[in-house]
Design a protein around this motif. Structure first.
Motif, PDB file in Angstrom:
ATOM      1  N   ARG A  97       2.517  -8.736  -9.318  1.00  7.44           N
ATOM      2  CA  ARG A  97       1.735  -7.884 -10.213  1.00  7.44           C
ATOM      3  C   ARG A  97       1.178  -6.681  -9.441  1.00  7.44           C
ATOM      4  O   ARG A  97       0.965  -6.747  -8.236  1.00  7.44           O
ATOM      5  N   THR A  98       0.902  -5.606 -10.149  1.00  7.48           N
ATOM      6  CA  THR A  98       0.283  -4.431  -9.541  1.00  7.48           C
ATOM      7  C   THR A  98      -1.186  -4.378  -9.931  1.00  7.48           C
ATOM      8  O   THR A  98      -1.581  -4.879 -10.983  1.00  7.48           O
ATOM      9  N   SER A  99      -1.972  -3.759  -9.072  1.00  4.43           N
ATOM     10  CA  SER A  99      -3.411  -3.679  -9.307  1.00  4.43           C
ATOM     11  C   SER A  99      -3.858  -2.227  -9.355  1.00  4.43           C
ATOM     12  O   SER A  99      -3.171  -1.328  -8.855  1.00  4.43           O
ATOM     13  N   THR A 100      -5.000  -2.015  -9.961  1.00  9.57           N
ATOM     14  CA  THR A 100      -5.623  -0.696  -9.992  1.00  9.57           C
ATOM     15  C   THR A 100      -6.993  -0.790  -9.336  1.00  9.57           C
ATOM     16  O   THR A 100      -7.625  -1.856  -9.367  1.00  9.57           O
ATOM     17  N   TYR A 102      -6.280  -6.372 -12.014  1.00 15.10           N
ATOM     18  CA  TYR A 102      -4.937  -6.756 -12.458  1.00 15.10           C
ATOM     19  C   TYR A 102      -4.777  -6.756 -13.982  1.00 15.10           C
ATOM     20  O   TYR A 102      -3.655  -6.713 -14.491  1.00 15.10           O
TER      21      TYR A 102
END
Length: 544
Positions: free
Chosen positions: A66-69, A485
């Motif tokens: 997953r990608t996160s900010t 996430y």
């Protein structure tokens, strides 16, 4: 802010001569090699057999694809060491402000607020460090009005205030007695331990009494051998690297009690008047303070910051719970009780500058300007900001003895964007609830690890601290992971997910402050211990 003298010091009186009676050894079997061995709270209850929050398992199994900010997390505390290697990359930076030019570039009323703001500072750069307790301040205000008077001599309309005076007078006397006893006990223990340490160093001909040295030494004298073995076991069991650090902590505890007696419990002490020069009762005043977010003693806030988000990408030090945060420092908590005005302004500052989550590892039992704090909390609620608050360290039921900020508004409505957190220890046994932790079936939402928590300290150092102040940032870190996430989550979503995913245990535990065993599930509204793995799974199921 309730400061907690380390429970590891218990059992160290005459440590060289007496068997150890303190807490369990801080060594974790089955730990992932990327987790510092001291950071047991990252580990998994099932796999690692300690009552952690499964952070490492979550990253390994659920978040790797997953990608996160980035998520801005405000830390309302005593200050942060912004130069710490494990924190500096993650500091929130006000991009609209030009550092050090002495101008309010973004026109928000705060000059050079590059990494946050300090509501305990004066315009000349000085800072409030030690403050009085709230009941000490109330005693100073009410004593001239009611001392020496009987209740019947007071007008009916003033009797509630008279009763309040009697209550704060009693609590003040109790605190003075407690700290006098503690100071005398620590002073005697320090004197004896220091003398014993020097004798042992001379007998062994070593400069320091650290665990590595003690482990390899096997003197032929049986008495000396017993002393070496006892001290080595003592140190390892309590997580201390050497006896010199024990002495340092004893001295800090001794100094803390002396400071409380001289300052925080002294009704005539008022540093704010000369340093800040404001009216602390004027809650409409918001433009005061200075840019120094480090402050005189950033130990507490630095430790909290590391728990939330210490750099997970470098090969140094420790790991924070969250891996994509921006840490905003808002200094509003002195060594003593925070002022309601400062708390309200700190919340507003954090909200106005983009914080999604605010950690509040502080609390007190009197709140003269409670309405102003609640207005700020309502402001945060409208802006979708989650507040995470420590339950307190007095072994009390805060359903009956409310700690402030309270999780319930004056109107009686429960605050939907606040989580109140109690503290747990390493093992799933009758001491799982930290002996100091407050609790409450209604007013404590959930528990999190808060005993012997290893994190960042000022000056590129690391160490253990205990308190609900450490449990709160564990939950803040979990919330930051969820927001990072799953960025569409609201404050109420995050709270609901954290509470619903908490793992319920029915372990018979000692009720804090007593020898009575109770069901762990009865000490909070959820009956649970937070778990990042379960929270991420729940968020993934409920979020598109």
């Amino acid at each position: 802010m309730s400061l907690l003298i380390s429970s590891r010091l218990r059992g160290f009186g005459l440590a060289i001569l007496l068997p150890f009676t303190g807490v369990a050894q801080n060594v974790v079997p089955g730990a992932s090699p990327v987790v510092p061995v001291q950071q047991w709270f990252h580990l998994d209850p099932t796999t690692d057999k300690v009552m952690g929050v499964s952070a490492q398992r979550t990253y390994n199994e659920l978040l790797k694809s997953r990608t996160s900010t980035p998520v801005v997390v405000a830390i309302i505390d005593a200050g942060i060491d912004t130069a710490h290697t494990d924190l500096k990359r993650l500091l929130w930076t006000n991009s609209r402000e030009i550092a050090g030019n002495g101008q309010d570039d973004d026109k928000n009323g705060y000059v050079d607020d590059v990494h946050g703001w300090n509501f305990l500072g004066g315009k000349d750069g000085r800072n409030v460090d030690v403050e009085t307790y709230e009941d000490t301040r109330m005693l100073a205000k009410l004593k001239p009005l009611y001392e020496g008077k009987s209740r019947t001599a007071v007008p009916t309309a003033k009797r509630a205030e008279y009763d309040l005076y009697q209550k704060v007078k009693s609590s003040q006397a109790s605190k003075i007695a407690e700290n006098t006893t503690q100071y005398e006990s620590l002073s005697e223990n320090y004197r004896l331990t220091e003398a014993g340490a020097e004798n042992l160093r001379q007998a062994l001909n070593v400069p320091r009494l650290d665990t590595a040295t003690l482990h390899r030494l096997r003197p032929t004298d049986p008495n000396l051998l017993r002393a070496v073995l006892s001290l080595d076991t003592n140190l390892r069991s309590s997580g201390y690297p050497d006896l010199e650090t024990v002495l340092k902590d004893m001295k800090e505890g001794m100094d803390q009690s002396k400071s409380l007696l001289d300052y925080s419990l002294n009704p005539t002490y008022n540093p704010r008047a000369t340093i800040i020069g404001d009216d602390p009762n004027n809650v409409a005043d918001r433009l005061y303070g200075n840019r120094d977010v480090h402050g005189p003693d950033p130990s507490h806030g630095t430790h909290v910051a590391g728990i939330i988000g210490a750099d997970r990408t470098n090969t140094l030090g420790i790991l924070g719970i969250a891996n994509n945060v921006r840490l905003m420092a808002v200094r509003a908590v002195p060594n003593g009780d925070e002022r309601d005005k400062d708390v309200a302004n700190a919340i507003r500052y954090a909200v106005d500058n983009g914080a999604s989550i605010i950690n509040m590892s502080f609390g007190k039992y009197y709140s003269p300007q409670r309405a102003a704090v609640e207005e700020a909390i309502q402001y945060a609620e409208k802006k979708g900001v989650l507040l995470v608050h420590s339950a307190g360290n007095e072994s009390q039921d805060i359903d009956t003895n409310v700690e402030f900020p309270s999780p319930v508004y004056l109107s009686g409505k429960r605050i939907p964007n606040m989580i109140t957190v109690g503290a747990t220890a390493r093992l799933n046994d009758n001491q799982m609830v930290a002996e100091f932790s407050n609790y409450g079936k209604k007013n404590v939402d959930v528990f999190a690890p808060g005993h012997q928590i290893y994190s960042t300290l000022p000056g590129q150092e690391y160490g253990n601290k205990s308190g609900t102040s450490m449990a709160s940032p564990v939950v803040t870190g979990i919330a930051a992971v969820l927001k990072s996430y799953f960025p569409k989550l609201t404050a109420e979503d995050m709270k609901r997910i954290i509470l619903q995913s908490a793992v319920v245990y029915h372990t018979k535990v000692l009720m804090p402050g007593t020898k009575k065993e109770v069901d762990f599930a009865e000490l909070s509204s959820t009956g649970g211990l937070v778990n990042l793995y379960q929270a991420v799974q729940l968020a993934a199921r409920q979020t598109p």
